[in-house]
Design a protein around this motif. Structure first.
Motif, PDB file in Angstrom:
ATOM      1  N   ARG B  89       0.948  -1.165   0.120  1.00 35.30           N
ATOM      2  CA  ARG B  89       0.029  -0.119   0.028  1.00 35.30           C
ATOM      3  C   ARG B  89       0.928   1.297   0.066  1.00 35.30           C
ATOM      4  O   ARG B  89       0.580   1.973  -0.702  1.00 35.30           O
ATOM      5  CB  ARG B  89      -0.984  -0.006   1.132  1.00 35.30           C
ATOM      6  N   SER B  90       1.959   1.366   0.861  1.00 34.55           N
ATOM      7  CA  SER B  90       3.107   2.693   0.863  1.00 34.55           C
ATOM      8  C   SER B  90       3.556   2.575  -0.529  1.00 34.55           C
ATOM      9  O   SER B  90       3.465   3.899  -0.793  1.00 34.55           O
ATOM     10  CB  SER B  90       3.853   2.332   1.900  1.00 34.55           C
ATOM     11  N   CYS B  91       3.846   1.504  -1.046  1.00 34.71           N
ATOM     12  CA  CYS B  91       4.515   1.814  -2.490  1.00 34.71           C
ATOM     13  C   CYS B  91       3.577   2.307  -3.499  1.00 34.71           C
ATOM     14  O   CYS B  91       3.787   3.100  -4.329  1.00 34.71           O
ATOM     15  CB  CYS B  91       5.086   0.291  -2.866  1.00 34.71           C
ATOM     16  N   ALA B  92       2.395   1.854  -3.367  1.00 35.91           N
ATOM     17  CA  ALA B  92       1.134   2.321  -4.429  1.00 35.91           C
ATOM     18  C   ALA B  92       0.983   3.697  -4.250  1.00 35.91           C
ATOM     19  O   ALA B  92       0.795   4.443  -5.121  1.00 35.91           O
ATOM     20  CB  ALA B  92       0.101   1.348  -4.221  1.00 35.91           C
ATOM     21  N   ILE B  93       0.968   4.085  -2.770  1.00 37.88           N
ATOM     22  CA  ILE B  93       0.568   5.549  -2.645  1.00 37.88           C
ATOM     23  C   ILE B  93       1.885   6.396  -2.969  1.00 37.88           C
ATOM     24  O   ILE B  93       1.841   7.438  -3.574  1.00 37.88           O
ATOM     25  CB  ILE B  93       0.681   5.885  -1.080  1.00 37.88           C
ATOM     26  N   ASP B  94       3.048   5.724  -2.934  1.00 40.30           N
ATOM     27  CA  ASP B  94       4.423   6.478  -3.438  1.00 40.30           C
ATOM     28  C   ASP B  94       4.171   6.728  -5.116  1.00 40.30           C
ATOM     29  O   ASP B  94       4.613   7.752  -5.543  1.00 40.30           O
ATOM     30  CB  ASP B  94       5.655   5.798  -3.107  1.00 40.30           C
ATOM     31  N   HIS B  95       3.915   5.465  -5.483  1.00 42.56           N
ATOM     32  CA  HIS B  95       3.898   5.672  -7.149  1.00 42.56           C
ATOM     33  C   HIS B  95       2.521   6.315  -7.525  1.00 42.56           C
ATOM     34  O   HIS B  95       3.207   7.198  -8.430  1.00 42.56           O
ATOM     35  CB  HIS B  95       3.266   3.997  -7.613  1.00 42.56           C
ATOM     36  N   LEU B  96       1.710   6.637  -6.902  1.00 40.20           N
ATOM     37  CA  LEU B  96       0.650   7.726  -7.095  1.00 40.20           C
ATOM     38  C   LEU B  96       1.273   8.843  -7.049  1.00 40.20           C
ATOM     39  O   LEU B  96       0.945   9.827  -7.971  1.00 40.20           O
ATOM     40  CB  LEU B  96      -0.557   7.395  -6.277  1.00 40.20           C
ATOM     41  N   ARG B  97       1.744   9.329  -5.973  1.00 40.84           N
ATOM     42  CA  ARG B  97       2.475  10.646  -5.716  1.00 40.84           C
ATOM     43  C   ARG B  97       3.440  10.941  -6.776  1.00 40.84           C
ATOM     44  O   ARG B  97       3.279  12.080  -7.337  1.00 40.84           O
ATOM     45  CB  ARG B  97       3.147  10.786  -4.263  1.00 40.84           C
TER      46      ARG B  97
END
Lengths: 174, 187
Positions: B89-97
Motif C-alpha cells: 500500500r505504501s509503495c502504491a501511494i508513493d507511485h501515485l504521488r
C-alpha cells in the motif's frame, strides 16, 4: 412554549464535536501497522496506532481495505507481473558474481605470494620467448647477409665498407 | 502457492538472495501485492501499466540494497502477508504521488480526496483523555466513514457486541461531559 431541546442523535452529537486529538499523532511504522492489523499489540501499544489511524482518513480506509483483502481468497496475479518480479533476482548473474568473488578471494587473499610468484614466472617466460625469437631472426638475417657477401666476392666486385663489416663479424666468429 | 504459503518462505535464504526462494516468494506474494496495489489505485483512473509498475516498485523495494527492507521484517511481530500488504500500500501511494507530481485534471481526483471540512462551523472540542483512542476510532468508523459495525469488528479482531459496547460507552462519556441527553431522554 416548549423550551426543552430535542435530544440529538448519537451521530449528530459526534458530528457537532471537533475530532480529537489537537496534536498530530506520531507516524506509525509499517511493522507497527501490520502488528495492529493482526491484533497482536497490547492495549498500551495499540493506543498510538489507533490514534494515528483515527486521525488520518486515508489510513482508516487503508486499514479496512487491507483487512478485507487479507480475509478472502485472491485472484492470481498477471503472468507479466510475476515474470518481471522474478527477473529482479538473477540466477546466472548471481552464480557468476559468487564465483567471481571466490576467485578474487583466492587470488588476492591467502595466496598473495603464490600470485606474485606466478606472475613473475609468466613474465620471465614471455621475455625468454621474445628473446629467443628475436635472436633467431637476427641469425637468419646474418646468414643471408653472409651468403650475399660470398656471392659478391666471387663476382669480383669489392666494397671497402662491406668488407670491413664482414671482417668484423668474421672476427667475432659469427 | 497462495498467500498463506508466504509464511513458509525461508526468510534467511530469501534475504541471502537465493534465486529459487525469491521465485517462490514472488509466486506466493504476487496475488496479494496485485490486489493491494489495484485496490489502492482503484480510486484513480490509472492504466494497467500503472498497476504493473506500482507492483514492480513493491518487489524492487523489497530486494533493493541487498534486501534491506525485507531484513527489517520481524516475524515475531506480524505475519509476512500482513506486512507485505502494508508495504504494498505504501509503495502504491508513493507511485501515485510520483505519477501526480506534474498536473492532474481535477476530474481524475476522487471526490472524497477533495472534500474539505467546513471550518466555519464552531465545534466543541473533545478534551484530551475523555475518550480512548479506540473509542475515537470506532466513532470515526461508524459516523465519519459510515461503516457497518461488522466491518469495524472484523478490522479490530473483536466481535460486533464489543464494538457496540465501545460505541455506547463513548457516547455516554460524551453526553455526560457536554451534559447532553440521549435520544431516548434521561434514564
Amino acid at each position: 412554549m416548549n423550551t426543552q431541546r430535542t435530544p440529538r442523535s448519537d451521530k449528530e452529537l459526534w458530528r457537532s464535536l471537533a475530532s480529537p486529538p489537537a496534536v498530530v499523532p506520531a507516524a506509525v511504522s509499517e511493522m507497527e501497522l501490520a502488528a495492529w492489523l493482526e491484533g497482536r499489540l497490547t492495549e498500551e501499544a495499540a493506543g498510538p496506532v489507533e490514534a494515528a489511524v483515527a486521525a488520518d482518513p486515508a489510513l482508516r480506509r487503508a486499514a479496512l481495505d487491507l483487512a478485507d483483502i487479507l480475509g478472502k481468497p485472491l485472484p492470481a496475479a498477471p503472468e507479466r507481473m510475476v515474470v518481471r518480479a522474478r527477473a529482479l533476482v538473477g540466477f546466472e548473474a548471481d552464480r557468476k558474481i559468487a564465483s567471481g568473488r571466490l576467485f578474487s578471494r583466492w587470488l588476492f587473499g591467502r595466496s598473495r605470494h603464490a600470485l606474485q610468484q606466478g606472475v613473475m614466472a609468466v613474465v620471465a617466460v614471455v621475455i625468454a620467448t621474445g628473446g629467443f625469437m628475436v635472436g633467431g631472426g637476427l641469425s637468419e638475417s646474418l646468414a643471408r647477409q653472409r651468403e650475399g657477401y660470398s656471392a659478391t666476392e666471387t663476382a669480383g666486385t669489392t666494397s671497402t665498407a662491406s668488407n670491413e663489416f664482414s671482417e668484423f663479424f668474421a672476427g667475432d666468429g659469427i | 502457492m497462495g498467500v498463506a504459503e508466504l509464511n513458509l518462505i525461508d526468510l534467511r535464504a530469501l534475504t541471502r538472495g537465493d534465486k529459487r526462494t525469491w521465485d517462490a516468494f514472488v509466486i506466493a506474494a504476487a496475488p496479494l501485492i496485485n490486489a493491494v496495489v489495484r485496490r489502492t489505485l482503484s480510486a484513480y483512473r490509472l492504466s494497467e501499466e500503472d498497476v504493473m509498475d506500482a507492483a514492480q516498485d513493491v518487489f524492487v523495494r523489497l530486494c533493493a540494497r541487498d534486501f534491506r527492507l525485507l531484513k527489517t521484517y520481524d516475524p515475531a511481530r506480524a505475519g509476512l502477508p500482513t506486512w507485505i500488504s502494508v508495504v504494498s500500500r505504501s509503495c502504491a501511494i508513493d507511485h501515485l504521488r510520483r505519477r501526480r507530481q506534474a498536473t492532474e485534471p481535477i476530474d481524475d481526483v476522487p471526490e472524497a480526496f477533495l472534500g474539505v471540512e467546513d471550518r466555519h462551523v464552531e465545534k466543541l472540542r473533545i478534551p484530551d483523555g475523555l475518550l480512548t483512542a479506540r473509542q475515537v476510532l470506532v466513532l470515526k468508523y461508524l459516523y465519519d466513514e459510515e461503516r457497518d459495525v461488522m466491518e469495524v469488528a472484523r478490522l479490530l479482531s473483536v466481535d460486533a457486541q464489543t464494538i457496540r459496547s465501545t460505541h455506547h460507552k463513548a457516547l455516554l462519556r460524551l453526553r455526560a461531559h457536554f451534559r447532553e441527553e440521549g435520544p431516548g431522554g434521561r434514564g
